[in-house]
Write an enzyme that holds these catalytic residues in place. Sequence first.
Site, PDB file in Angstrom:
ATOM      1  N   SER A 145       0.872  -1.177   0.000  1.00 10.51           N
ATOM      2  CA  SER A 145       0.000   0.000   0.000  1.00 10.51           C
ATOM      3  C   SER A 145       0.908   1.225   0.000  1.00 10.51           C
ATOM      4  O   SER A 145       2.069   1.140   0.423  1.00 10.51           O
ATOM      5  CB  SER A 145      -0.856   0.001   1.267  1.00 10.51           C
ATOM      6  OG  SER A 145      -1.398   1.287   1.486  1.00 10.51           O
ATOM      7  N   TYR A 178      -2.663  -1.077  10.371  1.00  7.60           N
ATOM      8  CA  TYR A 178      -2.540  -1.262   8.914  1.00  7.60           C
ATOM      9  C   TYR A 178      -1.181  -0.738   8.430  1.00  7.60           C
ATOM     10  O   TYR A 178      -0.466  -1.413   7.682  1.00  7.60           O
ATOM     11  CB  TYR A 178      -3.688  -0.516   8.227  1.00  7.60           C
ATOM     12  CG  TYR A 178      -3.760  -0.691   6.730  1.00  7.60           C
ATOM     13  CD1 TYR A 178      -4.226  -1.882   6.171  1.00  7.60           C
ATOM     14  CD2 TYR A 178      -3.393   0.334   5.856  1.00  7.60           C
ATOM     15  CE1 TYR A 178      -4.320  -2.043   4.801  1.00  7.60           C
ATOM     16  CE2 TYR A 178      -3.486   0.180   4.487  1.00  7.60           C
ATOM     17  CZ  TYR A 178      -3.947  -1.004   3.951  1.00  7.60           C
ATOM     18  OH  TYR A 178      -4.033  -1.175   2.591  1.00  7.60           O
TER      19      TYR A 178
END
Length: 256
Positions: free
Chosen positions: A144, A157
Amino acid sequence: MERFKDKVALVTGSSQGIGAACALRMASEGADIILNGRTLDERGEKLINQINEMGRKATFLVADISLTQNVINLVNDAVKVYGKLDILVNNAGVEKNHNFWEVTEEEYDLVMDTNLKGLFFGIQAFAKYCMDHKTPGTVVNMSSVHEEIIFPHFAAYCASKGGLKMLTRNLATELAPFNIRINNVAPGAIATPINKSLMDNKEQLNNVLKNIPMKKLGAPEDVAAVVAFLASDDARYVTGSTYFVDGGLTYHYEEQ
Ligand code: NAI
């Protein structure tokens, strides 16, 4: 293009979103595909049909990749389906939106076990298979932009994707002698079900778009194109890298 002729690819978390697009893209270039998810539903069935219509084979293996033994079994079972495995796309991932001080151990474990631990042991099982059979392998991890830039309220995350950045750098060196390449793809904001609440909230969406020089969300197919490149021999001299697919988000500069 038949870049994946005679190749078999396993894509984790491939019932929808980016994973489904990766599976379809590689099948369209000749790969047989092992799909994966925690359950097989109509989305998985539809994908199998779409891949079969392209003249390729597809099998769906149910496994929760956040559980170590499950992900090891998944990789070993994937090898058995068509007798080999050339490409592992570690796509499955989850995110939880919470203030840091409210995150529970359960939520932390879910994010880390899915995005980092399961992936770690999946790569280990794949690497052992490649080493035992003296066969080359390619791993593409779905990271990401948050392996690089902050995302307040998504601490676990970010920790998982930041960990993935270093895992890939490290494994590239350790696995290169065995002809195994490993790279990350780092999507920005992509229009998938994971972003449903963002896409449903116009104001929030506009705020996100302000930070994207290309002023639009990406499509799953935009990510899949880069995954296919990295998984293919076109990227034969690429390992230990992260490729951003983010419309310029990560290193953007806001002109005043
Ligand atoms: P999504 O939520 O649409 O799809 C994720 C898939 O993974 C789902 O089918 C889900 O059921 C599956 N999955 C989740 N946990 C699993 C488990 N334990 N075992 C097996 N399957 C599991 O998400 P999306 O957007 O397609 O994301 C895919 C990857 O891309 C994730 O790793 C995510 O972190 C990453 N990503 C997505 C971005 C976006 O804007 N959509 C941005 C940056 C990264």
